[in-house]
Design a protein around this motif. Structure first.
Motif, PDB file in Angstrom:
ATOM      1  N   GLY A 198       0.795  -1.214   0.000  1.00 59.11           N
ATOM      2  CA  GLY A 198       0.000   0.000   0.000  1.00 59.11           C
ATOM      3  C   GLY A 198       0.831   1.270   0.000  1.00 59.11           C
ATOM      4  N   PRO A 199       0.180   2.416   0.143  1.00 55.97           N
ATOM      5  CA  PRO A 199       0.859   3.709   0.016  1.00 55.97           C
ATOM      6  C   PRO A 199       2.020   3.903   0.977  1.00 55.97           C
ATOM      7  CG  PRO A 199      -1.514   4.002  -0.033  1.00 55.97           C
ATOM      8  CD  PRO A 199      -1.282   2.570   0.330  1.00 55.97           C
ATOM      9  N   ASN A 200       2.025   3.221   2.112  1.00 56.58           N
ATOM     10  CA  ASN A 200       3.121   3.373   3.070  1.00 56.58           C
ATOM     11  C   ASN A 200       4.266   2.398   2.836  1.00 56.58           C
ATOM     12  OD1 ASN A 200       1.798   5.467   4.477  1.00 56.58           O
ATOM     13  ND2 ASN A 200       0.610   3.991   5.673  1.00 56.58           N
ATOM     14  N   ASP A 201       4.151   1.559   1.835  1.00 56.07           N
ATOM     15  CA  ASP A 201       5.219   0.618   1.509  1.00 56.07           C
ATOM     16  C   ASP A 201       6.441   1.413   1.027  1.00 56.07           C
ATOM     17  OD1 ASP A 201       6.885  -1.390   0.392  1.00 56.07           O
ATOM     18  OD2 ASP A 201       5.161  -2.616  -0.120  1.00 56.07           O
ATOM     19  N   PRO A 202       7.617   1.170   1.616  1.00 53.24           N
ATOM     20  CA  PRO A 202       8.822   1.872   1.138  1.00 53.24           C
ATOM     21  C   PRO A 202       9.131   1.607  -0.326  1.00 53.24           C
ATOM     22  CG  PRO A 202       9.227   0.868   3.286  1.00 53.24           C
ATOM     23  CD  PRO A 202       7.908   0.342   2.811  1.00 53.24           C
ATOM     24  N   VAL A 203       8.652   0.474  -0.851  1.00 48.39           N
ATOM     25  CA  VAL A 203       8.807   0.181  -2.281  1.00 48.39           C
ATOM     26  C   VAL A 203       7.548   0.690  -2.994  1.00 48.39           C
ATOM     27  CG1 VAL A 203       9.215  -1.596  -4.011  1.00 48.39           C
ATOM     28  CG2 VAL A 203      10.135  -1.874  -1.693  1.00 48.39           C
ATOM     29  N   SER A 204       7.708   1.737  -3.770  1.00 48.82           N
ATOM     30  CA  SER A 204       6.559   2.395  -4.392  1.00 48.82           C
ATOM     31  C   SER A 204       6.101   1.659  -5.644  1.00 48.82           C
ATOM     32  CB  SER A 204       6.930   3.832  -4.768  1.00 48.82           C
ATOM     33  OG  SER A 204       7.881   3.824  -5.835  1.00 48.82           O
ATOM     34  N   ILE A 205       4.913   2.024  -6.121  1.00 51.95           N
ATOM     35  CA  ILE A 205       4.415   1.477  -7.382  1.00 51.95           C
ATOM     36  C   ILE A 205       5.359   1.832  -8.531  1.00 51.95           C
ATOM     37  CG2 ILE A 205       2.605   1.774  -9.122  1.00 51.95           C
ATOM     38  CD1 ILE A 205       1.841  -0.226  -7.029  1.00 51.95           C
ATOM     39  N   ALA A 206       5.917   3.032  -8.495  1.00 46.94           N
ATOM     40  CA  ALA A 206       6.893   3.416  -9.527  1.00 46.94           C
ATOM     41  C   ALA A 206       8.110   2.502  -9.488  1.00 46.94           C
ATOM     42  CB  ALA A 206       7.308   4.878  -9.330  1.00 46.94           C
ATOM     43  N   ASP A 207       8.541   2.128  -8.279  1.00 46.17           N
ATOM     44  CA  ASP A 207       9.652   1.176  -8.151  1.00 46.17           C
ATOM     45  C   ASP A 207       9.283  -0.175  -8.743  1.00 46.17           C
ATOM     46  OD1 ASP A 207      11.138   3.094  -6.756  1.00 46.17           O
ATOM     47  OD2 ASP A 207      10.471   2.364  -4.792  1.00 46.17           O
ATOM     48  N   ARG A 216       7.208  -0.909 -11.087  1.00 53.80           N
ATOM     49  CA  ARG A 216       7.202  -0.873 -12.553  1.00 53.80           C
ATOM     50  C   ARG A 216       8.600  -1.153 -13.099  1.00 53.80           C
ATOM     51  NH1 ARG A 216       2.374   1.174 -14.450  1.00 53.80           N
ATOM     52  NH2 ARG A 216       1.217   2.472 -12.969  1.00 53.80           N
ATOM     53  N   GLN A 217       9.618  -0.674 -12.409  1.00 52.68           N
ATOM     54  CA  GLN A 217      10.985  -0.840 -12.896  1.00 52.68           C
ATOM     55  C   GLN A 217      11.488  -2.276 -12.771  1.00 52.68           C
ATOM     56  OE1 GLN A 217      13.773   2.318 -11.621  1.00 52.68           O
ATOM     57  NE2 GLN A 217      11.978   3.512 -10.995  1.00 52.68           N
ATOM     58  N   THR A 218      10.807  -3.099 -11.976  1.00 52.99           N
ATOM     59  CA  THR A 218      11.234  -4.496 -11.835  1.00 52.99           C
ATOM     60  C   THR A 218      10.837  -5.335 -13.038  1.00 52.99           C
ATOM     61  OG1 THR A 218       9.188  -5.319 -10.787  1.00 52.99           O
ATOM     62  CG2 THR A 218      10.857  -4.304  -9.341  1.00 52.99           C
ATOM     63  N   GLY A 219       9.874  -4.841 -13.814  1.00 53.91           N
ATOM     64  CA  GLY A 219       9.367  -5.620 -14.937  1.00 53.91           C
ATOM     65  C   GLY A 219       8.184  -6.494 -14.581  1.00 53.91           C
ATOM     66  N   ALA A 220       7.794  -6.527 -13.307  1.00 59.15           N
ATOM     67  CA  ALA A 220       6.598  -7.277 -12.918  1.00 59.15           C
ATOM     68  C   ALA A 220       5.374  -6.656 -13.576  1.00 59.15           C
ATOM     69  CB  ALA A 220       6.441  -7.273 -11.402  1.00 59.15           C
ATOM     70  N   THR A 221       4.373  -7.484 -13.829  1.00 58.84           N
ATOM     71  CA  THR A 221       3.169  -7.013 -14.508  1.00 58.84           C
ATOM     72  C   THR A 221       1.936  -7.006 -13.609  1.00 58.84           C
ATOM     73  OG1 THR A 221       2.763  -9.270 -15.292  1.00 58.84           O
ATOM     74  CG2 THR A 221       3.951  -7.775 -16.778  1.00 58.84           C
ATOM     75  N   ASP A 222       2.031  -7.686 -12.461  1.00 56.62           N
ATOM     76  CA  ASP A 222       0.858  -7.842 -11.606  1.00 56.62           C
ATOM     77  C   ASP A 222       1.203  -7.517 -10.159  1.00 56.62           C
ATOM     78  OD1 ASP A 222      -1.419  -9.522 -13.276  1.00 56.62           O
ATOM     79  OD2 ASP A 222       0.612  -9.901 -13.984  1.00 56.62           O
ATOM     80  N   ILE A 223       0.230  -6.972  -9.459  1.00 60.94           N
ATOM     81  CA  ILE A 223       0.398  -6.626  -8.054  1.00 60.94           C
ATOM     82  C   ILE A 223      -0.384  -7.612  -7.184  1.00 60.94           C
ATOM     83  CG2 ILE A 223      -0.260  -4.927  -6.284  1.00 60.94           C
ATOM     84  CD1 ILE A 223       2.227  -4.107  -7.719  1.00 60.94           C
ATOM     85  N   VAL A 224       0.254  -8.016  -6.100  1.00 58.57           N
ATOM     86  CA  VAL A 224      -0.363  -8.829  -5.051  1.00 58.57           C
ATOM     87  C   VAL A 224      -0.531  -7.923  -3.843  1.00 58.57           C
ATOM     88  CG1 VAL A 224      -0.093 -10.837  -3.560  1.00 58.57           C
ATOM     89  CG2 VAL A 224       0.798 -10.900  -5.911  1.00 58.57           C
ATOM     90  N   SER A 225      -1.756  -7.745  -3.375  1.00 53.91           N
ATOM     91  CA  SER A 225      -1.953  -6.834  -2.255  1.00 53.91           C
ATOM     92  C   SER A 225      -3.271  -7.128  -1.557  1.00 53.91           C
ATOM     93  CB  SER A 225      -1.900  -5.377  -2.734  1.00 53.91           C
ATOM     94  OG  SER A 225      -1.666  -4.494  -1.660  1.00 53.91           O
ATOM     95  N   ALA A 226      -3.615  -6.275  -0.596  1.00 55.72           N
ATOM     96  CA  ALA A 226      -4.836  -6.451   0.192  1.00 55.72           C
ATOM     97  C   ALA A 226      -5.235  -5.115   0.790  1.00 55.72           C
ATOM     98  CB  ALA A 226      -4.611  -7.488   1.296  1.00 55.72           C
ATOM     99  N   LEU A 227      -6.468  -5.055   1.274  1.00 56.55           N
ATOM    100  CA  LEU A 227      -6.931  -3.871   2.006  1.00 56.55           C
ATOM    101  C   LEU A 227      -6.567  -4.066   3.476  1.00 56.55           C
ATOM    102  CD1 LEU A 227     -10.421  -3.112   0.392  1.00 56.55           C
ATOM    103  CD2 LEU A 227      -8.141  -2.329  -0.292  1.00 56.55           C
ATOM    104  N   HIS A 228      -5.337  -3.721   3.800  1.00 58.63           N
ATOM    105  CA  HIS A 228      -4.784  -4.023   5.117  1.00 58.63           C
ATOM    106  C   HIS A 228      -5.443  -3.239   6.250  1.00 58.63           C
ATOM    107  CE1 HIS A 228      -1.572  -6.403   3.302  1.00 58.63           C
ATOM    108  NE2 HIS A 228      -1.345  -5.414   2.453  1.00 58.63           N
ATOM    109  N   THR A 229      -6.119  -2.163   5.913  1.00 59.92           N
ATOM    110  CA  THR A 229      -6.686  -1.314   6.965  1.00 59.92           C
ATOM    111  C   THR A 229      -8.054  -1.790   7.446  1.00 59.92           C
ATOM    112  OG1 THR A 229      -7.677   0.149   5.297  1.00 59.92           O
ATOM    113  CG2 THR A 229      -5.461   0.716   6.096  1.00 59.92           C
TER     114      THR A 229
END
Length: 398
Positions: free
Chosen positions: A9-18, A20-33
């Motif tokens: 999520g937004p507080n992850d030190p690894v940002s969405i922009a970061d 994208r640079q890995t070449g990954a195409t899919d996000i694994v996440s959850a509504l942690h709040t």
């Protein structure tokens, strides 16, 4: 296979922009709040999905494809009379996710504690850091910090003596750190953080819950969830218990191939699948990962690819090793997944296998940066690059 990346999520030190640079195409996440047991509202799912995908028209595409995880409420695991409302809420969350196009859901059924480590910064010979589970330290916590009732029955006289010596040699700060590592909540955990008294109370709830009872409660939960999942086209992927064995007097029921046979025999629904966590299953020497990947290929909807190295003299202790240099046959696993993927294509089965580099060493610039244990950027990028190379090499022969 679809290359995915875990994002907190937004507080992850690894940002969405970061990412994208890995070449990954899919996000694994959850509504942690959202608290465990409450419904994930459609508007919040859509807003979170939009946050991930908002720059797709300008940059490389990233899609929120996998949920990890919708937490299962403890009352469901305990089979309590009031658990139906939590089952209904879980199903409602699944329905809302499906409305938003997210149809792969990882979950687990571990009581009280989720994945557990004793060391979050175990130094490697090369100067980097890894996660570690030390059985003797864990015993010292169980016997002398937690002081769990009847804990001695789970250990040999030699193990009790070793744990006592380790405990006696620990400073107060070391005892506090060990306790926090085990019960205070790690990134990605689907259970709450506890203080020591709350933790004891939670353990006491399972005093009369055997493996058979816990498994019955899992099957009861899934018997209600799976028909709806089939209707929605949702694939459920249960994560193994980590570490995969009983601990703290708690039963664990997703640890071995035999456990999976019981699950799929009882509930053969095509929506009933697994998260093939190579590191978790691989921390047991009796789990043959390439054989499991081949045997359960059609059930694999998601895979966590990481390696572990077990201690030579204490096989229950391990550290998370490099993705291609461990006791886990990563090449054999990926080969089996590629074969399954080929089978799906020939059968016109469009369900992808999502994979992600699971955990990673804290190395290079990440050593001095804030981050979630196991989820530093550079270590996972290194793992992904290694996995990608194996896939590329093997694809020429599949």
């Amino acid at each position: 296979m679809r290359e995915a990346w875990r994002w907190f999520g937004p507080n992850d030190p690894v940002s969405i922009a970061d990412v994208r640079q890995t070449g990954a195409t899919d996000i694994v996440s959850a509504l942690h709040t959202i608290p465990t047991g409450e419904v994930w509202p459609t508007d919040q799912i859509q807003a979170y999905k939009a946050l991930i995908e908002k720059d797709n028209n300008l940059q490389s595409t990233l899609v929120w494809s996998v949920v990890e995880s919708i937490p299962v409420h403890e009352d469901i695991k305990l089979g309590r009379d009031n658990s139906q409302r939590y089952v209904d809420a879980w199903i409602a969350s699944m329905e809302n996710l499906a409305k938003c196009g997210i149809k792969t859901i990882c979950y687990n059924f571990m009581p009280v504690i989720d994945w557990t480590r004793t060391d979050l910064k175990f130094q490697l010979p090369n100067g980097g850091y890894a996660l570690r589970f030390d059985q003797q330290k864990f015993a010292a916590f169980d016997l002398y910090i937690l002081q769990r009732e009847n804990a001695e029955a789970d250990y040999s006289d030699e193990e009790i003596q070793q744990a006592k010596e380790i405990f006696s040699a620990m400073s107060n700060d070391e005892k506090t750190l060990l306790t926090n590592n085990i019960i205070a909540g790690l990134p990605g955990k689907m259970t709450d953080a506890y203080n020591i008294e709350d933790f004891r109370r939670m353990l006491a709830n399972y005093k009369d819950i055997s493996k058979d009872i816990l498994r019955k409660n899992l099957f009861s939960f899934l018997s209600q969830v799976l028909p709806k999942a089939e209707q929605l086209g949702v694939k459920l992927a249960i994560h193994p218990d980590d570490p995969p064995r009983d601990m703290l007097g708690l039963p664990r029921i997703i640890c071995t191939s035999e456990d999976l046979e019981l699950l799929f025999t009882a509930l053969p629904s095509p929506a009933n699948g697994i998260t093939l966590c190579a590191g978790t299953y691989g921390s047991r020497p009796d789990n043959n990962l390439p054989v499991m990947a081949k045997h359960y290929g059609s059930r694999i909807h998601f895979a966590h690819l990481r390696g572990v190295s077990r201690d030579k003299n204490e096989q229950r202790s391990f550290y998370e090793a490099e993705h291609l240099s461990s006791d886990v046959d990563m090449v054999g696993i990926i080969s089996a997944l590629l074969s399954e993927e080929k089978t799906r294509v020939s059968n016109q089965n469009n369900n992808p296998i999502f994979i992600r580099p699971d955990h990673g060493h804290q190395i290079l610039d990440d050593i001095n940066k804030p981050g979630n244990p196991g989820y530093s950027c550079i270590g996972r990028l290194k793992g992904l690059a290694e996995i990608r190379g194996v896939i590329k090499a093997l694809s020429s022969v599949h």
